[in-house]
Design a protein around this motif. Structure first.
Motif, short mmCIF file in Angstrom:
data_model
loop_
_atom_site.label_atom_id
_atom_site.label_comp_id
_atom_site.label_asym_id
_atom_site.label_seq_id
_atom_site.Cartn_x
_atom_site.Cartn_y
_atom_site.Cartn_z
N TYR A 319 9.01 6.57 -3.48
CA TYR A 319 7.74 6.16 -2.91
C TYR A 319 7.85 4.74 -2.36
CZ TYR A 319 2.60 5.54 -2.85
OH TYR A 319 1.29 5.32 -2.50
N CYS A 320 8.50 3.87 -3.15
CA CYS A 320 8.67 2.46 -2.73
C CYS A 320 9.54 2.36 -1.48
CB CYS A 320 9.29 1.63 -3.85
SG CYS A 320 8.18 1.38 -5.24
N ASN A 321 10.61 3.14 -1.47
CA ASN A 321 11.51 3.10 -0.32
C ASN A 321 10.80 3.50 0.97
OD1 ASN A 321 13.84 2.14 -1.55
ND2 ASN A 321 14.50 4.19 -2.17
N SER A 322 9.99 4.55 0.87
CA SER A 322 9.32 4.98 2.10
C SER A 322 8.23 3.97 2.48
CB SER A 322 8.77 6.40 1.94
OG SER A 322 7.47 6.36 1.39
N LEU A 323 7.60 3.39 1.47
CA LEU A 323 6.61 2.34 1.73
C LEU A 323 7.26 1.15 2.43
CD1 LEU A 323 3.75 1.18 1.27
CD2 LEU A 323 4.51 0.42 -0.99
N LYS A 324 8.43 0.78 1.93
CA LYS A 324 9.18 -0.34 2.51
C LYS A 324 9.48 -0.05 3.98
CE LYS A 324 13.32 -3.18 1.66
NZ LYS A 324 14.50 -2.96 2.45
N GLN A 325 9.98 1.17 4.23
CA GLN A 325 10.31 1.54 5.62
C GLN A 325 9.10 1.47 6.53
OE1 GLN A 325 12.18 5.31 6.23
NE2 GLN A 325 14.17 4.59 5.46
N ASP A 326 8.00 2.00 6.04
CA ASP A 326 6.78 2.01 6.85
C ASP A 326 6.30 0.59 7.16
OD1 ASP A 326 6.77 4.73 6.94
OD2 ASP A 326 5.37 4.98 5.27
N LEU A 327 6.41 -0.29 6.14
CA LEU A 327 5.98 -1.68 6.36
C LEU A 327 6.91 -2.39 7.33
CD1 LEU A 327 4.99 -2.59 2.69
CD2 LEU A 327 3.44 -2.54 4.66
N GLU A 328 8.20 -2.11 7.19
CA GLU A 328 9.18 -2.78 8.06
C GLU A 328 9.05 -2.35 9.52
OE1 GLU A 328 12.85 -3.68 4.94
OE2 GLU A 328 12.79 -1.80 6.04
#
Length: 498
Positions: A319-328
RNA sequence: CGGGGCGUAGCGCAGUCUGGUUAGCGCACUUGUUUUGGGAACAAGGGGUCGUGAGUUCGAAUCCCACCGCCCCGACCA
């Protein structure tokens, strides 16, 4: 919140607070070398962001980078009389070129140099040497060079970032065919600095000219940007010098003009240093540590995964990884948002406080509950102690807006702090009262009519006050100098300073 | 360079005045267990040329002498 992360607080002991903020944020530490600091990764990352942004601005205004030697032959420094006088007292000198056994198990210097070298305190003279060879014709001008380098000034008393013996900086050096062009360059670069410091570091500054007795040694005019720290002291955050023909004459920088005559060129130099980081710290930080404006934060968002076992870990981390990608994928101030997932196995509370003390603008806590609700827990550095659940999609879409708002509100806060502490002074009595008295009372900037003459120094020096600058904006006014009574064509800003 | 202070574990300190088991405490670190949504608890561990050198002594972190380093306050500075 009863307990603060930093002790002492600003109110209790400002200088000590400053040291503690640096230590708690892991920005830098003292080294084994007296007066020199080790800049640690978090501090250096800030410097790298400063470099990257400024470098772009320099390139945009037509400058290119080059590199000149660390060592300056003594004879070069001697060429410009005022310059030598200004720097002679703080030069490190290299006199030998080898080491030999001293017979006691140690080493001693050997091989004395015929001509000693000075470790550059600044590079006008050594760069002048090169420029005299590079400039032959009006077609070679303007010559617009910048250097990123370290310099050394043997300081009596040092303070991390604000004044260290060795420091990192950038020094621009330019050559022009006419004085008006060189003056325009000087003012242009002052503007570049002011824009950068205000827009990126969120530090309000006053653009001004230094009074004659505060000029860079060898300069015709010195311009500066002055900022106010939270203890109301002034900090010079950058300087830009119009050097006239002083250095061009000393280094023999001449060119043939269109009519074939030899002319002496006009030069400028301008610089900002790691000192700006000190200013950044003292402008925004609070009793819980460093506060970074989003545009200069190495990580703008830190995500803290929370889980109890391996199974939960997989879910949460995904979940964090995909959140990170979306934010980046969002652009803030022209760059990808800088996101870091902190999955270190340490206690949650300790981890949170670490990032608070490091000044990270936004922290996100993500646990199973958030995954289930498609949400995150959001905490802002400008609102320590509170956290709010926010839908994942709202965060992704709103992150840029939040960061932008934090950036502008930090600037606004610093600006009103400064404006509230600028006082118009109309007599020498008022001036003395403003700066004398209780040492612990912060007094800020005094603004008064004053002539630009060496003579006024005797009125301000005993108070340990310095004339910071003659502001460039809205200063075409006239009145009587509060010190001499002579007609003054401008106001001057006075303050205690770093 | 003047005036003051300090050197004992990574950091912060006690012990020194009044010499005497194996040099101690807090934090940090390592391992284990229980914990975990705002600075966790317990247990077991690791880590020291007591700034350096010379001296007094049966015996020195402690006393004497010299030296070195650092910090604070003053004169200079981005």
């Amino acid at each position: 919140m009863t307990k603060t992360a930093i002790t002492p607080t600003r109110a209790e002991n400002y200088p000590e607070w400053y040291q503690q903020v640096i230590s708690a944020a892991d920005l830098a530490e003292n080294s084994a070398v007296r007066g020199c600091m080790v800049i640690k990764p978090w501090g250096y990352a800030i410097w790298e962001l400063i470099q990257a942004d400024l470098d772009k601005r320099f390139k945009k205004t037509g400058h290119v980078n080059a590199y000149f030697p660390l060592l300056i032959p003594l004879s070069h420094l001697e060429k410009e009389a005022e310059h030598v006088e200004g720097f002679a007292k703080e030069c490190a000198v290299v006199t030998h070129h080898r080491l030999v056994p001293d017979g006691k198990g140690g080493l001693k210097p050997d091989g004395e140099l015929e001509e000693p070298f000075v470790i550059r305190p600044t590079s006008e003279t050594i760069i002048g040497e090169s420029f005299s060879k590079w400039v032959k014709s009006y077609r070679d001008l303007p010559l617009l060079i910048n250097q990123w380098a370290n310099v050394m000034r043997w300081e009596m008393r040092t303070r991390m970032f604000l004044r260290t013996s060795e420091f990192l900086w950038q020094e621009g050096h330019t050559v022009h065919a006419t004085d008006t062009e060189a003056v325009a360059e000087t003012i242009q670069m002052l503007g570049v600095y002011a824009d950068f410091v205000q827009d990126v570091l969120a530090m309000p500054v006053i653009k001004g000219e230094k009074p004659c007795f505060e000029r860079f040694p060898g300069a015709v005019n010195t311009y500066c940007i002055e900022a106010m720290m939270q203890d109301c002291k002034a900090l010079q955050a950058g300087t830009s010098h119009f050097l006239g023909q002083n250095f061009a004459k000393a280094s023999n920088i001449q060119f043939q003009n269109k009519s074939g005559e030899m002319e002496t060129a006009w030069t400028t130099s301008w610089g900002v240093s790691t000192r700006m980081i000190g200013g950044l710290i003292m402008t925004h930080s609070d009793d819980n540590g460093l506060v970074l404006p989003p545009r200069i934060a190495p990580y703008q968002i830190v995500i803290q995964p929370i889980y109890r076992n391996d199974e939960q870990r997989d879910t949460v981390i995904n979940y964090c990884n995909s959140l990170k990608q979306d934010l980046e994928s969002q652009l803030f101030a022209g760059n990808e948002i800088r996101v870091h997932i902190d999955d270190r196995d340490i206690q949650g509370g300790a981890k949170s406080w670490e990032w608070i003390k490091k000044g990270v603008p936004l922290r996100l806590e993500v646990g199973m509950r958030d995954v289930e609700n498609n949400a995150v827990m959001l905490s802002r550095r400008d609102d320590v102690g509170n956290k709010n659940s926010i839908a994942k999609s709202d965060l992704i879409n709103g992150a840029v807006k939040i960061l932008t708002k934090m950036q502008t509100s930090l600037f606004a806060k610093a600006e009103s702090f400064r404006n509230e502490r600028m006082t118009a002074i109309s007599s020498i009595d008022e001036f003395n009262k403003f700066f004398a008295g209780d040492k612990n009372v912060d007094r800020g900037f005094a603004v008064a009519y004053a002539v630009d003459e060496v003579g006024i120094e005797e009125f301000i020096k005993p108070l340990k006050v310095t004339a910071r600058c003659i502001p460039l904006a809205n200063n075409d006014v006239a009145g009587a100098c509060i010190f001499t009574g002579k007609p003054a064509s401008h106001k001057m800003v006075f303050a205690k300073a770093y």
